[in-house]
Each structure stands twice: as structure tokens, then as C-alpha cells.
Design an enzyme around this catalytic site. Sequence first.
Site: not given
Ligand code: ARG
Ligand code: GLU
Length: 719
Positions: A84, A220, A654
Amino acid sequence: MKKLILFLSVILITLPTLRAVEGMWLPSLIHKNMEEMQAMGLELSALDLYNPDGVSFKDAIVRFGRGCTGAFISEHGLLITNHHCGYGQIQRHSTVENDYLTHGFWATNKDEELPNEGLTITILVRMEDVTDQIRAGLTPGMTEKEFGAAVDSISRKIERAAAENGRYSAQVNPFYFGNEYYLFVYQIFRDVRMVGAPPSSIGKYGGDIDNWMWPRHSGDFMLFRVYADENNEPADYSPDNVPYRPAKHFSISNRKLNEHDFTMVYGFPGRTNRYLTSHAVDFIMNKENPMGIEVRTDILRIYEHFMAQSDTVRIQYAGKHAGISNAWKRWMGENRGLAQLDAVNVKKQQEEKFEQWVNNNPEIAAELSGLINEFEETYRLYHPYRFAFRLYFETGRNIELVRFAGQFNRLVNLSMNSETDEETLRGEVLRMQDAAERFFRDYHAPVDREIMTTLLEHYTQRSQQGYMPPVLEEINKRHKGNFDDFTHRVFRRSMFASKESTLAFLENYRARDHRKITRDPAYSLASGLIDFVTSDIQVPMQMAQNTLDSLYRVYTASLKEIYPDSLFFPDANGTLRITYGRVEGSYPRDAIQFLPYTTADGILEKAAQREIEDYRISERLHYLLDNRVYGDYASEDELVVNFVASNHTTGGNSGSPVLDSQGNFIGINFDRSWESTMSDIMFDPEQCRNISVNSRYILWVIDKYAGMGYLLDEMKIVN
Ligand code: ARG
Ligand code: GLU
């Protein structure tokens, strides 16, 4: 407390380390946590993690782009980050014929690696405590404004010296709201090539349904390679560049993951707000988050309506949907968690305790009594601005046409300035032609038309009296609240609503044409909003923010005295941190237990729900998993996919490597569980879990799924 206090003179700040798991620690101070980390299982020393005079693990960590982390996993500059995080790069290289998002991308040799203009990799060269240098330039009795200006000017001077004539990029950051300052010296690499990405049905498995959730089954991760010139120094892209040789890279673990194993996450967390007072937490829970959630619920409903009708729109809006949905879901989780922890009352109790402590210490009572009241008063000023600011971002800025038209602001300014030369103007026209190509590639006007109507309604209805942009007030009056009418007119008349008219306009652009821009209805709405928000909202908001910072500076400095048994870490601010914990599950809800890891069997279980698109997998993945073709990457016939651990992480983490007690790479961090998302404000060791892809699944995907075993040859794999 009437005058501003720059530093709390009575209290010396030293940061204790007594109870951890919560906390994001500065690598150069990690020796303070060593006793505990080693008691938890770490077999390394502080110098292994960060060594100012030699090679250490920090040399293997990078900031990926602007908002993610990455890690070197070979001596030839091979870099791992999240799928991502590189999603935009994959999307940019994808076409309908070569759809790398859907099918994945794998370079079969270095010549096939794809360059990525604009993508940078930032490596920390060193960090240094410069608090004394900054303080030397401050005098008692300074106003907050003078204080800020002095800090800025000393910081710039320190940065200039550290940059060594452009060789490095240097930055001084405040910690604990300006109780401490550190200098960070970075090297920035600009030739970064895409090496491999699994298909989205692996890299983004579970999509937005599973996002922020456990149990999870996502691969991921993706691979890049950093290139340098022949001296191993950063260089612009060139076919003559050679793979960068990092001072350090991680060994990859192919060992079985066990519950309670020690873990640490090394990376660049973006922002936390651990010290907020009850007033701010109350505002976030009851005003800011609900507004964002409600506005985005409508945006997502509109996106989904159109995405379901057309494959083209589905692809065009996939990234936007993911982005809007990501924070939307996080806010809901955050509110749930804060309510669960009774966060506002917990904060109130802390504030009462603070006041008691002040009153029991007559030598500081004169200075500090009234601090909490002053917070309250300043927040009363600050919050309406903050709300108006956030409302603009959630409504005005989420209308794509408004955002796009607003970008022509620079062209207007250049055109109106008689000193602008022809070349500069041409350059800007070219830039906007480029921007238009990119914008319209993923733009479907009918979606945006409905978004505009809906969001302008939200914007007017939610604006507090005295904080509504005049341009909006006028539209509201003229159209009697009927934004449908207004929207249709804008879309009929604005040249920025279609690619053809935008490009035709730019084709023979001359400076005097700027009037056509300023008369454009989409542009005038955009510039009306921007002008109002920048001058009438942001300026006073920043002033209140400065006052708040000075209050927090005093408040955080005193916490240590009041809670001698607690541990206070500096809020995340995009600088390199270490956090640590264990592989462990949790009990998130009544009668529910989270186990610490998921296996490939769970992918087949999810995929069996044929009606859920985000759970579909390729035939190849199905075949390999169904036949348990696990190679050497499984133990006890289990192929571990994801795991949870009690590391305190946030956005920006991330792509951060997750390391075991010996510093081997055991996974890559990519998310938190739904029950954890309040940890940016209040951490709960019982509930807060980060989610990572296990290294064995990564190795398996590269080797068995993609057939790219050659990439494993350059890694050091520990069995
Ligand atoms: N929750 C994760 C973050 O905050 C992954 C986001 C990307 N994935 C998604 N399905 N939108 O960045
Ligand atoms: N998906 C998040 C990022 O892109 C990490 C998840 C979180 O916020 O801990 O950094």
C-alpha cells in the site's frame, strides 16, 4: 499563570524508563530502555540498534517516500516496504494491457526494474541533541512569538551547517513541545526502482473490508531497489547508476514464529497526540471525528454507487476509495476505543492530579496554578477554527473539481505578475497540462457532481456561525440552499470540468487569459474557499496553537514529577523511532479471543465466500494453498500469514521492519487492529496490537507464488 513560561525552571527533564510497550523511543536514547528490552528477550545491545560512530541497524531503515518506512534486505540495495506504500507507483506503471495492480509485477532481472520519478528514499545519517544550542539563544520573558522566531532562526543555522553544502538534508525537530530539540541529518536517494509487487489479491487482500481488522491475511509487501552513483552517493536517475550498497541490511528469518517472542519495530511513525488534555480529547471524540465520519460516509456511498455500475469507474476510484475509507474507519475505531477507556474522564483526573500537585508545591504554584484553566480558555478559542479548518478539508477539498481548479492559482499569480518571464509562464502551463492529464485519467464527472452537491450541503449546514466562508454564504443565499442547481451550473460552465476544455484552454495560453480562469465558476469557488481558510481560519488557529504549545511545554515537563512511575515518550513527529513488545493476541470483546497469528488456511476460508470481491484469489494462489505447496516456509504444516504484536505503532510505521530478539527481520508492519486505533491518543497494553506480514509468507510469495527465487539469492535467510 499570566505570562508565558518558556521552560519550567524548577523541573529538570530526564526521561525514565520503567514500564514500556507503550512508547516510541528515539534510537540515540534507546540505552535507557535496554534493561527492559533485554528482560523481555532482546539479545542485542543499544549500540547494535544505534551507533553514532559505527554501523548499526538504523543504517538499514529508510523513510519511503513521504509517509512510509522501508528496510534494506540485501547488500545490493534491495528494499522492502508495504504494497500500500508503493501502490501509487504500481498504479502509475499500470495500463489496461499491463495491469500490475491486478496481476502483480516482477522484474526478472535488474534491467526490467522500473524507475519512479519523484520517489525518494531518506536515510538517517545521524541525530544529535541540540537543546542546549537552542536554549542558549532564548531569553526569559520572550513572548511565544519571539520564542518561535528565535527557535526557527537557530534551527536554520544548525541545519545549514549540518547540510554540508547540500550533501545532506538536515532538520531540527522539537520534542515535548519544545522542551528538547534534536538535529536529524539525512541522505536522500532519488533513483529508486520497482522490483516486485504481488497482485492486489495478495498485497491488498481483504481490501477495505479487512482494513484495520484482525484476523488478517494480507501479503502487504513489495520490493524496490535503491540506486546510487559509482561512489555510492545519491544521484538522479541514470542507467549508469549502480545498486546502492547499504551499510547494513537485515537477515530474513525463516524460523517459526512463536507466541510471546520479543519483537521491535524500527521506523518513522508520523504523529501521535499522547499528551492532549481532556478538552481536546472531548473535541476530537464529539466534534471532529463525528463530522469526518458522517461526511465520509456520504462520500463512500456515492463512490460505491458509481463504482458498482462501471469497471472503469471502479478502477479510477479504487485508490480514492481506499484513502477516504482508511481514515473514516480509523476514526470510528478511535472513538470506540476512547469511549471504552473513558478517555475524557481519565484525562480530567490527570488534570486534577496536576492541579493538586501544583497546589502542594508552593514554589511553583505561583507560576503554574491556572494552567488547566488556561488550556480550557485557549481551546475555547482554538476549537471553532480547528473545526472550520477540518470541515474545509473534509468537504471543500474532497470535491475533486474544486481541488483541481484551485491548482490554477499559481498560473493566475504568475500571469498577473508583470515580472514573470515567458519561460516561467510556459513551465507553469506545461505543469498544469501534466496535472490535467493525470487528473482526468482518474476522474468521472458524474461522481464528482453528486459529491459537490452533497458536500456543499454538509459544508453550509455544519459551518458554525461566523466561520462560514463568505463565498459559500453567497451561493447558499443565491440558490436558496439548492446546491443541486448550483452544481449543475458549475459543471455546465466550468472549463475545468472536462479534459478537452482544460487542455484547449491551456493550448494557446497567454498571460492575459488569467481572467478566464478567475471568472471560471469552479475556480472562483476554490479560490474563495482557499483565501478564506488561509487568512481567516489558519492564521488565528496558528496563533492559538502556539499558545497551546507553550502550555503543553510546561505541562509535559511537569508530568514526570507527578507520575514518577510512569514512562513518557515524545510524541511521534515523523522522526526515527524504536518501539517494542511481544507477539501476542488479545481479548477485544466479550467472549472473543484474538490468536497471535493467521495461516494460509484462513485465506482459503475467506476466498470461499465467493460473493465478497475483496476475498477473491487467483487460481494459482488457490491451487498452491489448496495443495499445501508450502516449501520450506511452513512449520507443522502451517504457513503463517500475518501476526499481531504489542508494539506501539502509528501511521508512517507502514513498511517498518519487525525484528526478533537477534535483529532478524520477522515481518513487515502494515496496520493496527480496530481495537487499537485510539493508541494515537491513549494506549492500552491490553488491546493495542500492530499487524504485520510474517517474513515466511513474504519469502513464500516471492519464491513459490511468483517464481522469483533469484531474489532470495541476494538475501541472507536464517533458518
Ligand atoms: N490501515 C492501513 C494504514 O493506515 C492500511 C491502509 C491501506 N489499505 C487499505 N485497504 N485501504 O495505512
Ligand atoms: N497503515 C498505516 C500506515 O500506512 C499503519 C497503520 C497504523 O496507523 O498503525 O502507516
